[in-house]
Design a protein around this motif. Structure first.
Motif, PDB file in Angstrom:
ATOM      1  N   GLU A 120     -37.234   2.848 -84.571  1.00  0.00           N
ATOM      2  CA  GLU A 120     -37.342   3.676 -83.366  1.00  0.00           C
ATOM      3  C   GLU A 120     -38.464   4.690 -83.557  1.00  0.00           C
ATOM      4  O   GLU A 120     -38.235   5.864 -83.776  1.00  0.00           O
ATOM      5  N   ARG A 121     -39.670   4.227 -83.467  1.00  0.00           N
ATOM      6  CA  ARG A 121     -40.815   5.084 -83.760  1.00  0.00           C
ATOM      7  C   ARG A 121     -41.239   5.894 -82.526  1.00  0.00           C
ATOM      8  O   ARG A 121     -41.517   7.076 -82.615  1.00  0.00           O
ATOM      9  N   ALA A 122     -41.291   5.236 -81.354  1.00  0.00           N
ATOM     10  CA  ALA A 122     -41.753   5.930 -80.148  1.00  0.00           C
ATOM     11  C   ALA A 122     -40.557   6.452 -79.362  1.00  0.00           C
ATOM     12  O   ALA A 122     -39.474   5.868 -79.375  1.00  0.00           O
ATOM     13  N   ILE A 123     -40.771   7.575 -78.684  1.00  0.00           N
ATOM     14  CA  ILE A 123     -39.699   8.169 -77.864  1.00  0.00           C
ATOM     15  C   ILE A 123     -39.528   7.350 -76.587  1.00  0.00           C
ATOM     16  O   ILE A 123     -40.507   6.989 -75.926  1.00  0.00           O
ATOM     17  N   VAL A 124     -38.281   7.041 -76.277  1.00  0.00           N
ATOM     18  CA  VAL A 124     -37.949   6.287 -75.071  1.00  0.00           C
ATOM     19  C   VAL A 124     -37.051   7.151 -74.187  1.00  0.00           C
ATOM     20  O   VAL A 124     -36.047   7.676 -74.664  1.00  0.00           O
ATOM     21  N   THR A 125     -37.434   7.348 -72.936  1.00  0.00           N
ATOM     22  CA  THR A 125     -36.526   7.989 -71.970  1.00  0.00           C
ATOM     23  C   THR A 125     -36.673   7.286 -70.631  1.00  0.00           C
ATOM     24  O   THR A 125     -37.594   6.474 -70.439  1.00  0.00           O
ATOM     25  N   GLU A 126     -35.770   7.633 -69.713  1.00  0.00           N
ATOM     26  CA  GLU A 126     -35.838   7.029 -68.389  1.00  0.00           C
ATOM     27  C   GLU A 126     -36.884   7.726 -67.522  1.00  0.00           C
ATOM     28  O   GLU A 126     -37.116   7.322 -66.384  1.00  0.00           O
ATOM     29  N   ILE A 127     -37.538   8.779 -68.058  1.00  0.00           N
ATOM     30  CA  ILE A 127     -38.509   9.533 -67.262  1.00  0.00           C
ATOM     31  C   ILE A 127     -39.884   8.860 -67.343  1.00  0.00           C
ATOM     32  O   ILE A 127     -40.433   8.705 -68.441  1.00  0.00           O
ATOM     33  N   PRO A 128     -40.453   8.447 -66.196  1.00  0.00           N
ATOM     34  CA  PRO A 128     -41.799   7.856 -66.237  1.00  0.00           C
ATOM     35  C   PRO A 128     -42.803   8.873 -66.780  1.00  0.00           C
ATOM     36  O   PRO A 128     -42.740  10.052 -66.425  1.00  0.00           O
ATOM     37  N   GLY A 129     -43.708   8.428 -67.633  1.00  0.00           N
ATOM     38  CA  GLY A 129     -44.686   9.352 -68.205  1.00  0.00           C
ATOM     39  C   GLY A 129     -44.213   9.962 -69.507  1.00  0.00           C
ATOM     40  O   GLY A 129     -44.715  10.988 -69.940  1.00  0.00           O
ATOM     41  N   THR A 130     -43.257   9.327 -70.167  1.00  0.00           N
ATOM     42  CA  THR A 130     -42.738   9.851 -71.441  1.00  0.00           C
ATOM     43  C   THR A 130     -43.808   9.825 -72.527  1.00  0.00           C
ATOM     44  O   THR A 130     -44.015  10.801 -73.244  1.00  0.00           O
ATOM     45  N   THR A 131     -44.480   8.693 -72.668  1.00  0.00           N
ATOM     46  CA  THR A 131     -45.502   8.571 -73.711  1.00  0.00           C
ATOM     47  C   THR A 131     -46.799   9.188 -73.192  1.00  0.00           C
ATOM     48  O   THR A 131     -47.313   8.786 -72.153  1.00  0.00           O
ATOM     49  N   ARG A 132     -47.301  10.186 -73.916  1.00  0.00           N
ATOM     50  CA  ARG A 132     -48.506  10.886 -73.482  1.00  0.00           C
ATOM     51  C   ARG A 132     -49.719  10.468 -74.295  1.00  0.00           C
ATOM     52  O   ARG A 132     -50.851  10.538 -73.849  1.00  0.00           O
ATOM     53  N   ASP A 133     -49.492  10.116 -75.558  1.00  0.00           N
ATOM     54  CA  ASP A 133     -50.593   9.848 -76.473  1.00  0.00           C
ATOM     55  C   ASP A 133     -50.394   8.442 -77.031  1.00  0.00           C
ATOM     56  O   ASP A 133     -49.288   7.920 -76.989  1.00  0.00           O
ATOM     57  N   ALA A 134     -51.455   7.840 -77.514  1.00  0.00           N
ATOM     58  CA  ALA A 134     -51.302   6.517 -78.116  1.00  0.00           C
ATOM     59  C   ALA A 134     -50.674   6.659 -79.501  1.00  0.00           C
ATOM     60  O   ALA A 134     -51.003   7.577 -80.244  1.00  0.00           O
ATOM     61  N   ILE A 135     -49.774   5.757 -79.823  1.00  0.00           N
ATOM     62  CA  ILE A 135     -49.146   5.740 -81.154  1.00  0.00           C
ATOM     63  C   ILE A 135     -49.493   4.410 -81.803  1.00  0.00           C
ATOM     64  O   ILE A 135     -49.313   3.354 -81.195  1.00  0.00           O
ATOM     65  N   GLU A 136     -49.992   4.468 -83.039  1.00  0.00           N
ATOM     66  CA  GLU A 136     -50.389   3.245 -83.732  1.00  0.00           C
ATOM     67  C   GLU A 136     -49.498   3.035 -84.950  1.00  0.00           C
ATOM     68  O   GLU A 136     -49.162   3.987 -85.644  1.00  0.00           O
ATOM     69  N   ALA A 137     -49.086   1.796 -85.185  1.00  0.00           N
ATOM     70  CA  ALA A 137     -48.265   1.499 -86.363  1.00  0.00           C
ATOM     71  C   ALA A 137     -48.512   0.059 -86.809  1.00  0.00           C
ATOM     72  O   ALA A 137     -48.839  -0.806 -86.003  1.00  0.00           O
ATOM     73  N   HIS A 138     -48.369  -0.177 -88.106  1.00  0.00           N
ATOM     74  CA  HIS A 138     -48.516  -1.532 -88.638  1.00  0.00           C
ATOM     75  C   HIS A 138     -47.235  -2.322 -88.436  1.00  0.00           C
ATOM     76  O   HIS A 138     -46.144  -1.795 -88.630  1.00  0.00           O
ATOM     77  N   ALA A 139     -47.378  -3.578 -88.051  1.00  0.00           N
ATOM     78  CA  ALA A 139     -46.211  -4.437 -87.902  1.00  0.00           C
ATOM     79  C   ALA A 139     -46.564  -5.827 -88.404  1.00  0.00           C
ATOM     80  O   ALA A 139     -47.719  -6.243 -88.338  1.00  0.00           O
ATOM     81  N   VAL A 140     -45.566  -6.532 -88.917  1.00  0.00           N
ATOM     82  CA  VAL A 140     -45.758  -7.922 -89.311  1.00  0.00           C
ATOM     83  C   VAL A 140     -45.024  -8.775 -88.282  1.00  0.00           C
ATOM     84  O   VAL A 140     -43.828  -8.603 -88.060  1.00  0.00           O
ATOM     85  N   ILE A 141     -45.768  -9.657 -87.613  1.00  0.00           N
ATOM     86  CA  ILE A 141     -45.175 -10.518 -86.593  1.00  0.00           C
ATOM     87  C   ILE A 141     -45.430 -11.963 -86.994  1.00  0.00           C
ATOM     88  O   ILE A 141     -46.581 -12.356 -87.179  1.00  0.00           O
ATOM     89  N   GLU A 142     -44.345 -12.726 -87.164  1.00  0.00           N
ATOM     90  CA  GLU A 142     -44.460 -14.125 -87.612  1.00  0.00           C
ATOM     91  C   GLU A 142     -45.292 -14.229 -88.881  1.00  0.00           C
ATOM     92  O   GLU A 142     -46.045 -15.196 -89.063  1.00  0.00           O
ATOM     93  N   GLY A 143     -45.202 -13.222 -89.739  1.00  0.00           N
ATOM     94  CA  GLY A 143     -45.916 -13.256 -91.010  1.00  0.00           C
ATOM     95  C   GLY A 143     -47.351 -12.772 -90.944  1.00  0.00           C
ATOM     96  O   GLY A 143     -48.031 -12.698 -91.969  1.00  0.00           O
ATOM     97  N   PHE A 144     -47.819 -12.430 -89.744  1.00  0.00           N
ATOM     98  CA  PHE A 144     -49.210 -11.988 -89.581  1.00  0.00           C
ATOM     99  C   PHE A 144     -49.288 -10.471 -89.383  1.00  0.00           C
ATOM    100  O   PHE A 144     -48.387  -9.877 -88.798  1.00  0.00           O
ATOM    101  N   PRO A 145     -50.387  -9.865 -89.832  1.00  0.00           N
ATOM    102  CA  PRO A 145     -50.527  -8.407 -89.704  1.00  0.00           C
ATOM    103  C   PRO A 145     -51.029  -7.997 -88.322  1.00  0.00           C
ATOM    104  O   PRO A 145     -51.979  -8.577 -87.795  1.00  0.00           O
TER     105      PRO A 145
END
Ligand SMILES: Nc1nc2c(ncn2[C@@H]2O[C@H](COP(=O)(O)OP(=O)(O)OP(=O)(O)O)[C@@H](O)[C@H]2O)c(=O)[nH]1
Ligand SMILES: [Mg+2]
Length: 318
Positions: A120-145
């Motif tokens: 749960e890295r990014a804040i989630v709410t029912e209010i539109p416009g919750t995320t103000r800034d870009a958030i970057e994070a590393h993830a592995v999807i199907e073994g790929f970076p």
């Protein structure tokens, strides 16, 4: 150890995903070095064919059938070009694919970002416009970076902070390797959005658990559609590598790409010169230059060179 193997050692240490680890191991075990050595040998054989023409220039029908030269040239040229084609996804494998999540406010972007990340890295709410800034994070999807970016929802707004966030979103969108466009229902702004983005876009219907929208979407509540989405993202970002498998060599750095570019350009120049009737000895200098480019790429390194690089990259022994 050659330079490619030294690089592979560094890549293996830095690897954050199974695909990166497998690729580094393959390069460490000379997968790429052997391929380049084979290409180098092919170019030298071509040069030997040309050398006959240099030794017997007076003979009308030179001793070497021109078709043999053409076939040898065309084969090696094709193999260099094929290896070069692996560069975009190979470099992406090295850096991680930049996956930007976009869509209208409240579309469920941050929820999906968290689900793909597994935290749960990014804040989630029912209010539109919750995320103000870009958030970057590393993830592995199907073994790929991947480098996942959650962005501020796109809309016209007078609110100053939100507007700045949307400008940041647009910058990320311009740099993206692929874009995940989220919509809860048919989004009338989708077409205008797609027209602006150059990267491939995967459109996903969110909140599939509500409203009985039918199949095909994803839900972070039930997890429906997430495995399919992961596969689709890996396919779009790394489809060429997936099709090649782990045995075929791949180039993963700008250094590799520029050396292969040079080798290919020299092979083309050789053929051009030959077509223009330039004498054989002069055309052969292009083949020499192509071999030099491959030699630079393989990089015969002394143990001191390797140690210097190892020390520079890992700060061992400080
Ligand atoms: N039922 C259900 N609700 C969801 C789902 N995904 C997101 N939501 C809800 O939708 C609302 C908005 O989710 P966010 O992830 O914050 O949406 P966003 O697109 O990041 O919104 P902004 O940051 O404001 O642009 C929240 O109340 C979430 O709980 C889902 O799959 N199912
Ligand atoms: Mg958000």
């Amino acid at each position: 150890m050659d330079l490619l193997q030294a690089e592979a050692t560094a890549d293996l240490i830095d690897a954050g995903s199974p695909a990166q680890r497998r690729r580094a191991l393959q390069q460490l075990e000379r997968g790429l070095s052997d391929r380049l050595a084979a290409l180098r040998a092919e170019i030298l054989e071509l040069e030997a064919l040309i050398a006959y023409d240099i030794d017997f220039p007076e003979e009308d029908e030179g001793p070497v059938n021109p078709e043999r030269v053409r076939a040898a040239w065309s084969a090696v040229r094709g193999r260099v070009a094929d290896l070069l084609k692996t560069a975009p996804e190979g470099e992406r494998l090295h850096e991680g694919a930049l996956l930007v999540i976009a869509g209208r406010p409240n579309a469920g972007k941050s929820s999906l970002f968290n689900a793909l990340l597994g935290t749960e890295r990014a804040i989630v709410t029912e209010i539109p416009g919750t995320t103000r800034d870009a958030i970057e994070a590393h993830a592995v999807i199907e073994g790929f970076p991947f480098r996942l970016v959650d962005t501020a929802g796109l809309r016209d707004t007078d609110e100053r902070i939100e507007r700045l966030g949307i400008e940041v979103s647009r910058k990320y969108l311009a740099a993206a390797d692929l874009v995940l466009f989220c919509e809860e229902r048919d989004d009338p702004s989708r077409e205008a959005f797609l027209a602006q983005v150059k990267a491939p876009v995967v459109v996903v219907r969110t909140k599939a658990d509500v409203g009985g929208a039918g199949g095909g979407g994803v839900s972070v509540v039930t997890g429906a559609g997430l495995p399919e989405l992961r596969r689709r993202l890996a396919e779009v970002a790394f489809g060429h590598l997936l099709a090649l498998g782990d045995v075929e060599p791949v180039v993963t750095r700008a250094r590799h790409r520029s050396a292969l570019d040079r080798a290919l350009a020299e092979l083309e120049a050789f053929w051009q010169a030959r077509a223009e009737g330039v004498d054989a000895a002069a055309t052969a200098t292009h083949l020499r230059a192509a071999v030099v480019a491959l030699d630079d790429l393989i990089g015969a390194v002394t143990p001191e060179d390797v140690l210097d690089r190892v020390f520079a990259a890992f700060c061992v022994g400080k």
